[in-house]
Design a protein around this motif. Structure first.
Motif, PDB file in Angstrom:
ATOM      1  N   ASP A   1      -4.496 -14.853 -52.598  1.00 15.83           N
ATOM      2  CA  ASP A   1      -3.273 -15.430 -53.259  1.00 15.83           C
ATOM      3  C   ASP A   1      -2.378 -15.456 -51.713  1.00 15.83           C
ATOM      4  O   ASP A   1      -1.338 -16.511 -52.157  1.00 15.83           O
ATOM      5  N   ASP A   2      -3.023 -15.179 -51.076  1.00 14.61           N
ATOM      6  CA  ASP A   2      -1.795 -15.361 -49.809  1.00 14.61           C
ATOM      7  C   ASP A   2      -2.362 -16.537 -48.463  1.00 14.61           C
ATOM      8  O   ASP A   2      -1.829 -16.430 -48.157  1.00 14.61           O
ATOM      9  N   ASN A   3      -3.543 -17.312 -49.424  1.00 11.66           N
ATOM     10  CA  ASN A   3      -3.997 -18.632 -48.980  1.00 11.66           C
ATOM     11  C   ASN A   3      -4.768 -18.485 -47.740  1.00 11.66           C
ATOM     12  O   ASN A   3      -4.734 -19.313 -47.241  1.00 11.66           O
ATOM     13  N   SER A   4      -4.830 -17.093 -47.544  1.00  8.37           N
ATOM     14  CA  SER A   4      -6.543 -16.450 -47.060  1.00  8.37           C
ATOM     15  C   SER A   4      -7.705 -17.051 -46.640  1.00  8.37           C
ATOM     16  O   SER A   4      -7.438 -17.676 -48.321  1.00  8.37           O
ATOM     17  N   MET A   5      -8.503 -16.983 -46.789  1.00  9.59           N
ATOM     18  CA  MET A   5     -10.007 -17.606 -47.312  1.00  9.59           C
ATOM     19  C   MET A   5     -11.277 -16.248 -47.263  1.00  9.59           C
ATOM     20  O   MET A   5     -10.986 -15.252 -46.092  1.00  9.59           O
ATOM     21  N   GLN A   6     -11.588 -16.138 -48.167  1.00  9.09           N
ATOM     22  CA  GLN A   6     -12.104 -14.674 -48.065  1.00  9.09           C
ATOM     23  C   GLN A   6     -13.485 -14.742 -48.410  1.00  9.09           C
ATOM     24  O   GLN A   6     -14.580 -15.899 -49.511  1.00  9.09           O
ATOM     25  N   GLU A   7     -14.959 -14.782 -48.222  1.00 15.74           N
ATOM     26  CA  GLU A   7     -16.280 -14.590 -47.696  1.00 15.74           C
ATOM     27  C   GLU A   7     -16.759 -13.618 -48.398  1.00 15.74           C
ATOM     28  O   GLU A   7     -16.563 -12.432 -48.729  1.00 15.74           O
TER      29      GLU A   7
ATOM     30  N   PRO B   1     -17.033  -6.321 -53.902  1.00 15.43           N
ATOM     31  CA  PRO B   1     -16.186  -5.355 -54.179  1.00 15.43           C
ATOM     32  C   PRO B   1     -14.682  -5.522 -53.806  1.00 15.43           C
ATOM     33  O   PRO B   1     -13.835  -5.568 -54.839  1.00 15.43           O
ATOM     34  N   GLU B   2     -14.448  -6.738 -52.639  1.00 14.22           N
ATOM     35  CA  GLU B   2     -12.927  -6.780 -52.877  1.00 14.22           C
ATOM     36  C   GLU B   2     -12.631  -8.152 -52.973  1.00 14.22           C
ATOM     37  O   GLU B   2     -12.138  -9.387 -52.443  1.00 14.22           O
ATOM     38  N   PHE B   3     -14.374  -9.191 -53.763  1.00 16.34           N
ATOM     39  CA  PHE B   3     -13.923 -10.280 -54.070  1.00 16.34           C
ATOM     40  C   PHE B   3     -12.764 -10.680 -55.272  1.00 16.34           C
ATOM     41  O   PHE B   3     -12.128  -9.827 -56.454  1.00 16.34           O
ATOM     42  N   GLU B   4     -11.600 -11.610 -54.906  1.00 19.77           N
ATOM     43  CA  GLU B   4     -10.502 -11.434 -55.557  1.00 19.77           C
ATOM     44  C   GLU B   4     -10.136 -11.396 -56.933  1.00 19.77           C
ATOM     45  O   GLU B   4      -9.749 -11.578 -57.681  1.00 19.77           O
ATOM     46  N   LEU B   5     -10.708 -13.180 -56.507  1.00 20.45           N
ATOM     47  CA  LEU B   5     -10.714 -14.006 -58.182  1.00 20.45           C
ATOM     48  C   LEU B   5     -11.836 -13.762 -59.027  1.00 20.45           C
ATOM     49  O   LEU B   5     -11.246 -13.900 -60.164  1.00 20.45           O
ATOM     50  N   ALA B   6     -12.605 -12.729 -58.592  1.00 19.69           N
ATOM     51  CA  ALA B   6     -13.358 -12.179 -59.639  1.00 19.69           C
ATOM     52  C   ALA B   6     -12.861 -10.927 -60.326  1.00 19.69           C
ATOM     53  O   ALA B   6     -12.751 -10.558 -62.001  1.00 19.69           O
TER      54      ALA B   6
END
Length: 235
Positions: free
Chosen positions: A181-187, A223-228
């Motif tokens: 949501d903050d426009n950063s990318m998550q692996e 566990p930190e998968f924001e979209l899920a």
């Protein structure tokens, strides 16, 4: 036979021999000439790419393609230039031309698939992603296949593809990037991404209980998968 006739016959033999030698040497001379032209054009192409002069690089590739119609390396390079420049229509057309001559040409399959996807031609992009996976075993191509099938509402096919991905042990080792949501990318792990996609497929079909299980499974792997998390909360 008199001397005059003998000399005439010998002269004619020499003439025919000379013509034959000339005919044999002509293709070889042309081949050598083309080879020298190719070497010169390839050097100019390399310099143009080094100096970021894309227009000159493309011109030289066109000349090389015209001179060497059977060499697929030159259109492959041209398609890659168009793709890097985000000229997806051109990159798709060049790649598709190569695939007409070699349907298993992996670099062109890749460029065609991603170019067509960028153009919104999902139905046309899908078989190229499928071929990419079948030929290379690339798991990301399998993920893209399942995602496009989901986007095209081919839910049975999408579930089959995503289950193949989940069963592959390497999916737990590979990762994908997703926007936050903050426009950063998550692996996140590809396995988590596959479970999240599986949840979306079930959700679209109205199977919320199965979707919930899939989203929760995704979070056990990342566990930190924001979209899920958001997809689970939306249920």
């Amino acid at each position: 036979m008199n001397m005059k006739n003998t000399v005439l016959i010998l002269m004619m033999c020499f003439v025919f021999f000379g013509i034959a030698v000339a005919q044999e040497s002509a293709p070889a001379a042309k081949e050598d000439s083309n080879k020298l032209k190719n070497q010169a054009d390839e050097k100019i192409y390399a310099l143009a790419m080094r100096y970021n002069d894309v227009s000159v690089a493309k011109m030289k590739l066109y000349e090389l393609m015209e001179r060497n119609p059977k060499n697929l390396r030159y259109p492959e390079l041209l398609a890659a230039i168009y793709f890097e420049m985000e000229q997806y229509g051109s990159s798709a057309l060049v790649a598709l031309d190569v695939l007409e001559r070699d349907s298993k040409h992996i670099p062109s399959l890749e460029i065609a698939a991603y170019s067509l996807e960028q153009l919104g031609a999902l139905e046309r992009a899908l078989p190229h992603f499928e071929s990419l996976h079948l030929l290379s075993g690339d798991l990301f191509s399998l993920y893209k296949t399942s995602y496009l099938q989901y986007s095209l509402k081919k839910y049975d096919e999408a579930l089959n593809s995503v289950n193949m991905l989940i069963k592959n042990k390497k999916s737990a080792e590979q990762t994908l990037n997703f926007p936050k949501d903050d426009n950063s990318m998550q692996e996140v792990s590809m396995l988590a991404a596959a479970q999240n996609l599986k949840g979306l497929i079930y959700k679209d079909q109205g199977s919320n209980s199965e979707a919930k299980l899939a989203f929760e499974e995704a979070l056990t792997h990342s566990p930190e998968f924001e979209l899920a998390k958001e997809n689970l909360a939306s249920l």
